[in-house]
Design an enzyme around this catalytic site. Sequence first.
Site, mmCIF file in Angstrom:
data_model
loop_
_atom_site.group_PDB
_atom_site.id
_atom_site.type_symbol
_atom_site.label_atom_id
_atom_site.label_comp_id
_atom_site.label_asym_id
_atom_site.label_seq_id
_atom_site.Cartn_x
_atom_site.Cartn_y
_atom_site.Cartn_z
ATOM 1 N N HIS A 84 0.854 -1.184 0.000
ATOM 2 C CA HIS A 84 0.000 0.000 0.000
ATOM 3 C C HIS A 84 0.887 1.230 0.000
ATOM 4 O O HIS A 84 0.721 2.133 -0.818
ATOM 5 C CB HIS A 84 -0.920 -0.002 1.224
ATOM 6 C CG HIS A 84 -1.840 1.179 1.290
ATOM 7 N ND1 HIS A 84 -2.866 1.279 2.194
ATOM 8 C CD2 HIS A 84 -1.885 2.344 0.576
ATOM 9 C CE1 HIS A 84 -3.508 2.426 2.030
ATOM 10 N NE2 HIS A 84 -2.918 3.099 1.058
ATOM 11 N N GLU A 115 0.634 7.564 -3.773
ATOM 12 C CA GLU A 115 1.598 7.340 -2.696
ATOM 13 C C GLU A 115 2.812 8.250 -2.828
ATOM 14 O O GLU A 115 3.346 8.726 -1.824
ATOM 15 C CB GLU A 115 2.018 5.868 -2.678
ATOM 16 C CG GLU A 115 0.919 4.930 -2.234
ATOM 17 C CD GLU A 115 0.447 5.221 -0.817
ATOM 18 O OE1 GLU A 115 1.293 5.315 0.096
ATOM 19 O OE2 GLU A 115 -0.773 5.357 -0.614
ATOM 20 N N HIS A 148 3.032 10.717 0.263
ATOM 21 C CA HIS A 148 4.028 10.246 1.228
ATOM 22 C C HIS A 148 5.465 10.332 0.717
ATOM 23 O O HIS A 148 6.358 10.759 1.447
ATOM 24 C CB HIS A 148 3.711 8.795 1.620
ATOM 25 C CG HIS A 148 2.363 8.614 2.216
ATOM 26 N ND1 HIS A 148 2.034 9.059 3.486
ATOM 27 C CD2 HIS A 148 1.235 8.037 1.720
ATOM 28 C CE1 HIS A 148 0.769 8.756 3.748
ATOM 29 N NE2 HIS A 148 0.268 8.142 2.698
#
Length: 213
Positions: free
Chosen positions: A65, A107, A111
Amino acid sequence: MPWLLLAVVLATAPLAQARNDRRSDDSVAGVFDYYLLALSWSPTFCLTHADNEQCTGKGYGFVLHGLWPQYDRGGWPQFCKGAAPLTAAERAQGSNLYVSGQLLSHEWKKHGTCTGLGGAGYFSQADKALAVVKIPPALQPSTTYRSLEPKAIVDLFQRANPGLPSNAIAVRCNGPELAEVWVCLTKDLTFKACDNGVRSQCRSGEVRIPAVR
Protein backbone atom coordinates in the site's frame (compact mmCIF):
# COMPACT_ATOMS: atom_id res chain seq x y z
CA MET A 1 -30.63 12.26 13.63
CA PRO A 2 -27.39 14.16 12.81
CA TRP A 3 -25.31 12.35 15.43
CA LEU A 4 -26.43 8.98 14.08
CA LEU A 5 -25.52 9.95 10.51
CA LEU A 6 -22.11 11.10 11.70
CA ALA A 7 -21.54 7.78 13.48
CA VAL A 8 -22.39 5.85 10.33
CA VAL A 9 -20.03 7.95 8.20
CA LEU A 10 -17.18 7.48 10.66
CA ALA A 11 -17.77 3.75 10.95
CA THR A 12 -17.67 3.21 7.21
CA ALA A 13 -14.77 5.52 6.30
CA PRO A 14 -11.84 3.81 4.55
CA LEU A 15 -8.81 3.09 6.71
CA ALA A 16 -6.61 5.54 4.84
CA GLN A 17 -9.14 8.31 5.39
CA ALA A 18 -9.43 7.42 9.07
CA ARG A 19 -5.79 8.42 9.45
CA ASN A 20 -6.44 11.99 8.30
CA ASP A 21 -7.29 13.26 11.78
CA ARG A 22 -3.61 12.93 12.70
CA ARG A 23 -1.98 14.48 9.65
CA SER A 24 0.46 17.37 9.81
CA ASP A 25 -0.31 20.57 7.92
CA ASP A 26 3.22 21.98 8.23
CA SER A 27 5.04 19.15 6.49
CA VAL A 28 8.71 19.52 5.55
CA ALA A 29 10.40 16.98 3.28
CA GLY A 30 12.89 14.80 5.13
CA VAL A 31 11.66 15.83 8.59
CA PHE A 32 10.19 12.71 10.18
CA ASP A 33 11.21 10.00 12.63
CA TYR A 34 10.40 6.59 11.18
CA TYR A 35 8.57 4.67 8.48
CA LEU A 36 5.31 2.75 8.51
CA LEU A 37 5.20 -0.03 5.91
CA ALA A 38 1.56 -0.68 4.99
CA LEU A 39 0.78 -4.06 3.43
CA SER A 40 -2.71 -4.46 2.01
CA TRP A 41 -4.52 -7.80 1.72
CA SER A 42 -5.58 -7.46 -1.91
CA PRO A 43 -8.53 -9.91 -1.84
CA THR A 44 -10.30 -7.74 0.75
CA PHE A 45 -9.79 -4.62 -1.37
CA CYS A 46 -11.13 -6.51 -4.37
CA LEU A 47 -14.38 -7.38 -2.60
CA THR A 48 -15.47 -3.79 -3.22
CA HIS A 49 -13.24 -2.85 -6.18
CA ALA A 50 -13.74 -5.76 -8.56
CA ASP A 51 -13.08 -3.59 -11.63
CA ASN A 52 -9.73 -2.28 -10.36
CA GLU A 53 -6.70 -3.37 -12.35
CA GLN A 54 -5.26 -5.27 -9.38
CA CYS A 55 -8.42 -7.39 -9.17
CA THR A 56 -8.46 -8.95 -12.63
CA GLY A 57 -7.26 -12.47 -11.95
CA LYS A 58 -3.79 -11.44 -10.75
CA GLY A 59 -3.97 -13.63 -7.64
CA TYR A 60 -2.38 -11.07 -5.32
CA GLY A 61 -2.17 -11.65 -1.58
CA PHE A 62 -0.35 -8.95 0.42
CA VAL A 63 0.64 -5.99 -1.75
CA LEU A 64 2.40 -2.73 -1.02
CA HIS A 65 0.00 0.00 0.00
CA GLY A 66 2.77 2.40 0.89
CA LEU A 67 5.85 3.39 2.85
CA TRP A 68 4.79 6.30 5.04
CA PRO A 69 7.00 8.74 6.98
CA GLN A 70 5.77 9.10 10.58
CA TYR A 71 6.43 11.23 13.67
CA ASP A 72 7.29 9.67 17.02
CA ARG A 73 4.89 12.09 18.65
CA GLY A 74 2.08 10.84 16.42
CA GLY A 75 0.87 11.94 13.03
CA TRP A 76 2.78 12.21 9.78
CA PRO A 77 3.88 14.65 7.08
CA GLN A 78 2.06 14.64 3.76
CA PHE A 79 2.04 16.33 0.35
CA CYS A 80 5.42 17.98 0.89
CA LYS A 81 6.39 20.76 -1.50
CA GLY A 82 9.51 21.07 -3.59
CA ALA A 83 9.89 17.54 -4.96
CA ALA A 84 10.59 17.21 -8.66
CA PRO A 85 7.95 15.42 -10.75
CA LEU A 86 8.56 11.74 -11.32
CA THR A 87 10.52 10.92 -14.45
CA ALA A 88 9.50 8.13 -16.81
CA ALA A 89 12.34 6.00 -15.41
CA GLU A 90 11.16 6.59 -11.83
CA ARG A 91 7.59 5.68 -12.75
CA ALA A 92 8.86 2.49 -14.34
CA GLN A 93 10.79 1.75 -11.14
CA GLY A 94 7.72 2.35 -9.01
CA SER A 95 5.51 0.22 -11.24
CA ASN A 96 7.52 -2.81 -10.12
CA LEU A 97 6.34 -2.17 -6.54
CA TYR A 98 2.77 -0.90 -6.77
CA VAL A 99 -0.13 -2.85 -8.23
CA SER A 100 -1.61 0.14 -10.07
CA GLY A 101 -0.43 3.37 -11.60
CA GLN A 102 -3.08 5.30 -9.69
CA LEU A 103 -1.79 3.98 -6.36
CA LEU A 104 1.80 4.74 -7.35
CA SER A 105 0.97 8.37 -8.15
CA HIS A 106 -1.05 8.85 -4.97
CA GLU A 107 1.60 7.34 -2.70
CA TRP A 108 4.38 9.40 -4.24
CA LYS A 109 2.47 12.68 -3.96
CA LYS A 110 1.17 12.12 -0.43
CA HIS A 111 4.03 10.25 1.23
CA GLY A 112 7.05 9.88 -1.05
CA THR A 113 7.51 13.64 -1.42
CA CYS A 114 7.98 13.88 2.35
CA THR A 115 10.93 11.49 2.53
CA GLY A 116 13.31 13.96 0.88
CA LEU A 117 14.77 11.07 -1.12
CA GLY A 118 13.47 11.93 -4.58
CA GLY A 119 11.53 9.47 -6.69
CA ALA A 120 14.30 6.94 -7.30
CA GLY A 121 15.40 7.05 -3.67
CA TYR A 122 11.87 6.62 -2.35
CA PHE A 123 11.05 3.64 -4.54
CA SER A 124 14.40 2.07 -3.69
CA GLN A 125 13.65 2.51 0.02
CA ALA A 126 10.20 0.96 -0.40
CA ASP A 127 11.73 -2.00 -2.23
CA LYS A 128 14.22 -2.52 0.60
CA ALA A 129 11.47 -2.26 3.21
CA LEU A 130 9.47 -4.95 1.42
CA ALA A 131 12.53 -7.19 1.54
CA VAL A 132 12.89 -6.66 5.30
CA VAL A 133 9.38 -7.85 6.19
CA LYS A 134 8.79 -11.51 5.35
CA ILE A 135 5.23 -12.66 4.66
CA PRO A 136 4.46 -15.77 6.76
CA PRO A 137 3.97 -18.99 4.77
CA ALA A 138 0.49 -19.36 6.27
CA LEU A 139 -0.48 -15.94 4.85
CA GLN A 140 0.64 -16.44 1.29
CA PRO A 141 -2.02 -16.10 -1.45
CA SER A 142 -4.55 -18.90 -1.22
CA THR A 143 -7.76 -19.92 -2.95
CA THR A 144 -9.10 -21.01 0.43
CA TYR A 145 -11.12 -18.64 2.63
CA ARG A 146 -9.51 -18.56 6.11
CA SER A 147 -10.22 -17.08 9.55
CA LEU A 148 -7.73 -16.09 12.25
CA GLU A 149 -7.68 -13.95 15.35
CA PRO A 150 -5.63 -10.74 14.95
CA LYS A 151 -3.19 -11.94 17.60
CA ALA A 152 -2.60 -15.10 15.58
CA ILE A 153 -1.75 -12.95 12.56
CA VAL A 154 0.75 -10.99 14.67
CA ASP A 155 2.24 -14.26 15.96
CA LEU A 156 2.68 -15.54 12.40
CA PHE A 157 4.51 -12.37 11.38
CA GLN A 158 6.72 -12.55 14.46
CA ARG A 159 7.71 -16.14 13.72
CA ALA A 160 8.52 -15.22 10.13
CA ASN A 161 10.44 -12.10 11.24
CA PRO A 162 12.70 -12.79 14.24
CA GLY A 163 13.17 -9.67 16.33
CA LEU A 164 9.83 -8.11 15.34
CA PRO A 165 8.31 -6.82 18.61
CA SER A 166 4.55 -6.90 19.10
CA ASN A 167 4.46 -3.10 19.44
CA ALA A 168 5.97 -2.72 15.96
CA ILE A 169 3.07 -4.33 14.11
CA ALA A 170 -0.64 -3.53 13.79
CA VAL A 171 -3.43 -5.53 12.16
CA ARG A 172 -6.18 -3.50 10.51
CA CYS A 173 -9.57 -4.76 9.40
CA ASN A 174 -12.36 -3.58 7.15
CA GLY A 175 -15.43 -4.82 8.99
CA PRO A 176 -15.02 -8.57 9.50
CA GLU A 177 -12.21 -8.93 6.94
CA LEU A 178 -8.46 -8.50 7.22
CA ALA A 179 -7.51 -5.31 5.39
CA GLU A 180 -3.89 -4.47 6.16
CA VAL A 181 -0.84 -5.24 8.26
CA TRP A 182 1.31 -2.28 9.30
CA VAL A 183 4.96 -2.65 10.36
CA CYS A 184 7.03 0.17 11.83
CA LEU A 185 10.65 0.59 10.76
CA THR A 186 13.49 2.97 11.55
CA LYS A 187 14.94 5.14 8.82
CA ASP A 188 17.57 2.41 8.50
CA LEU A 189 14.75 -0.13 8.02
CA THR A 190 15.05 -2.06 11.25
CA PHE A 191 12.02 -2.91 13.37
CA LYS A 192 10.94 -0.32 15.94
CA ALA A 193 8.00 0.42 18.18
CA CYS A 194 5.19 2.38 16.53
CA ASP A 195 3.84 5.55 18.09
CA ASN A 196 0.78 5.13 20.29
CA GLY A 197 -1.61 6.10 17.51
CA VAL A 198 -0.57 3.16 15.32
CA ARG A 199 -2.42 0.17 16.68
CA SER A 200 -4.48 -2.81 15.63
CA GLN A 201 -8.07 -2.10 14.70
CA CYS A 202 -10.19 -5.23 14.31
CA ARG A 203 -13.26 -6.72 15.89
CA SER A 204 -12.86 -9.25 18.69
CA GLY A 205 -12.60 -12.89 17.77
CA GLU A 206 -11.58 -14.23 14.39
CA VAL A 207 -11.41 -12.07 11.28
CA ARG A 208 -11.96 -13.40 7.79
CA ILE A 209 -9.14 -13.61 5.27
CA PRO A 210 -10.74 -13.66 1.82
CA ALA A 211 -9.37 -15.95 -0.88
CA VAL A 212 -7.42 -14.55 -3.82
CA ARG A 213 -9.28 -13.43 -6.92
